[in-house]
Design a protein around this motif. Structure first.
Motif, mmCIF file in Angstrom:
data_model
loop_
_atom_site.group_PDB
_atom_site.id
_atom_site.type_symbol
_atom_site.label_atom_id
_atom_site.label_comp_id
_atom_site.label_asym_id
_atom_site.label_seq_id
_atom_site.Cartn_x
_atom_site.Cartn_y
_atom_site.Cartn_z
ATOM 1 N N PRO A 79 0.874 -1.073 -0.081
ATOM 2 C CA PRO A 79 0.082 0.080 0.197
ATOM 3 C C PRO A 79 0.775 1.308 0.174
ATOM 4 O O PRO A 79 1.842 1.440 0.638
ATOM 5 C CB PRO A 79 -0.935 -0.141 1.466
ATOM 6 C CG PRO A 79 -0.090 -1.086 2.299
ATOM 7 C CD PRO A 79 0.748 -1.776 1.265
ATOM 8 N N TYR A 85 -1.610 1.420 -4.858
ATOM 9 C CA TYR A 85 -0.484 0.134 -4.269
ATOM 10 C C TYR A 85 0.653 0.020 -5.435
ATOM 11 O O TYR A 85 0.284 0.036 -6.747
ATOM 12 C CB TYR A 85 -1.433 -1.107 -4.457
ATOM 13 C CG TYR A 85 -2.745 -1.018 -3.582
ATOM 14 C CD1 TYR A 85 -2.530 -1.654 -2.276
ATOM 15 C CD2 TYR A 85 -3.650 -0.498 -3.650
ATOM 16 C CE1 TYR A 85 -3.522 -1.499 -1.327
ATOM 17 C CE2 TYR A 85 -4.850 -0.526 -3.065
ATOM 18 C CZ TYR A 85 -4.520 -1.138 -1.672
ATOM 19 O OH TYR A 85 -5.585 -0.905 -0.937
ATOM 20 N N ILE A 109 -1.604 -8.217 -0.849
ATOM 21 C CA ILE A 109 -1.186 -6.940 -0.372
ATOM 22 C C ILE A 109 -0.182 -7.101 0.868
ATOM 23 O O ILE A 109 -0.471 -7.825 1.927
ATOM 24 C CB ILE A 109 -2.300 -6.037 0.423
ATOM 25 C CG1 ILE A 109 -3.233 -5.649 -0.957
ATOM 26 C CG2 ILE A 109 -1.620 -4.797 0.729
ATOM 27 C CD1 ILE A 109 -4.551 -5.158 -0.300
ATOM 28 N N GLU A 111 1.992 -5.529 3.919
ATOM 29 C CA GLU A 111 1.900 -4.279 4.653
ATOM 30 C C GLU A 111 3.333 -4.033 5.525
ATOM 31 O O GLU A 111 3.954 -4.982 5.841
ATOM 32 C CB GLU A 111 0.839 -4.100 5.412
ATOM 33 C CG GLU A 111 -0.654 -3.902 4.584
ATOM 34 C CD GLU A 111 -1.729 -3.746 5.279
ATOM 35 O OE1 GLU A 111 -1.624 -2.662 6.158
ATOM 36 O OE2 GLU A 111 -2.569 -4.328 5.089
#
Length: 345
Positions: A79, A85, A109, A111
């Motif tokens: 992100p 993204y 994703i 993070e």
């Protein structure tokens, strides 16, 4: 024996239908745990992606595959600001999905990654998906350099950094997870070497390519300059490399191992002038001087037989002929000496 029913795998059509439902989809299949659907318009390329993207037939084939089967392998992203993204793995799949008219793409994703961890994912996934033989030298050089910098940023042990800088395998297969930034052992140069026939020495050579001018690197990618000569050129000063590039461009000179070694030696001795570089690249400096000795010939027997008896030995004949020639040429030079003496007077 377990009574739990296995979760059915999604077909290509199912995936496309699910993708059409929007960005909040999260699949429940164990194989796709953590996969979500993201808007393609929200994805941006990795800011220093080292690999060239598919073009032409390769891209067309991937687009056709996406149209027929969907995007079966999720892309990996992290992100960023403003609901965007950054793509860590899957740049070609993103481009193909856009060209195929999709709005969403399955994504994983990641993070809270450090820069080192993000770089390692980028390099790791590309090395896993592609053969070294399929990479351009510039791609491989940049990827290895990124790996080296990521190791330094992640504060890997100094011994491992030194190993990579010296062209040795940077990881040991027994490394524990605690020494690896992303929590799992990353690709090792040793493994790449075994799988792709790339020696640790070649790793060091590819790292050197990062010191080349972009124009010379392009010639390496095009196959005009081979790896070993390119490594020699990488040791030249930037202005010297520019001189070499200019001479190659204007004169069409070729660079081989012998020429590159001479250029590097001249540079190390601080006397690689444009004239010297031109002489080396043109081949003038390495040409052997013409042989000043007359071509050998056989003296006919009738020429010297009348001066010797049948009992004369070969050694005796050669000695007398040598003395006769010495006397002859000394007499030929006397008139010239007399003229020079008269001019002096």
């Amino acid at each position: 024996m377990s009574n739990k029913r296995p979760t059915p795998k999604l077909s290509s059509i199912d995936e496309l239908l699910l993708l059409s439902q929007g960005p909040n989809l999260t699949t429940s299949s164990p194989e796709n745990s953590g996969v979500t659907s993201l808007l393609l318009s929200s994805l941006i390329p990795f800011y220093k992606h080292p690999f060239k993207l598919y073009e032409g037939k390769k891209l067309d084939d991937l687009i056709e595959s996406v149209l027929e089967n969907g995007v079966l392998i999720p892309v990996i992203v992290r992100p960023m600001e403003q609901d965007s993204y950054e793509i860590l793995s899957g740049h070609n799949r993103v481009n193909a999905a856009k060209a195929a008219g999709l709005l969403y793409i399955p994504s994983i994703i990641k993070e809270h990654l450090t820069e080192a961890e993000a770089v390692i994912i980028v390099v790791d996934t590309n090395f896993n998906q592609r053969s070294i033989q399929d990479m351009l030298p510039s791609e491989l050089a940049r990827a290895l350099q990124m790996q080296l910098e990521a190791c330094k940023e992640a504060k890997q042990k100094q011994s491992k950094i030194t190993q990579l800088e010296n062209g040795e395998p940077p990881y040991n297969t027994k490394d524990s997870e605690s020494t690896v930034p992303v929590g799992q052992r990353t690709w090792s140069v040793d493994e790449v070497s075994e799988k792709n026939d790339m020696s640790p020495t070649n790793i060091k050579r590819y790292l050197r390519l990062n010191h080349l001018l972009p124009e010379l690197m392009e010639r390496v990618d095009q196959g005009e300059i081979k790896l070993r000569p390119a490594v020699d050129l990488s040791y030249l000063k930037r202005e010297e490399q520019q001189t070499v590039e200019s001479l190659i461009h204007v004169q069409g000179y070729k660079v081989d191992m012998k020429k590159s070694e001479l250029l590097r030696a001249k540079s190390e001795n601080r006397n690689l002038t444009e004239q010297a570089a031109s002489a080396i690249l043109s081949g003038v400096s390495s040409r052997k001087p013409k042989n000043m000795v007359p071509a050998p010939f056989k003296l006919k027997h009738k020429v010297y037989a009348k001066y010797f008896s049948p009992e004369s030995k070969a050694a005796e004949v050669e000695e007398i002929i040598d003395k006769a020639l010495t006397l002859y040429f000394s007499l030929q030079s006397e008139p010239e000496q007399q003229i020079e003496e008269e001019e002096i007077k």
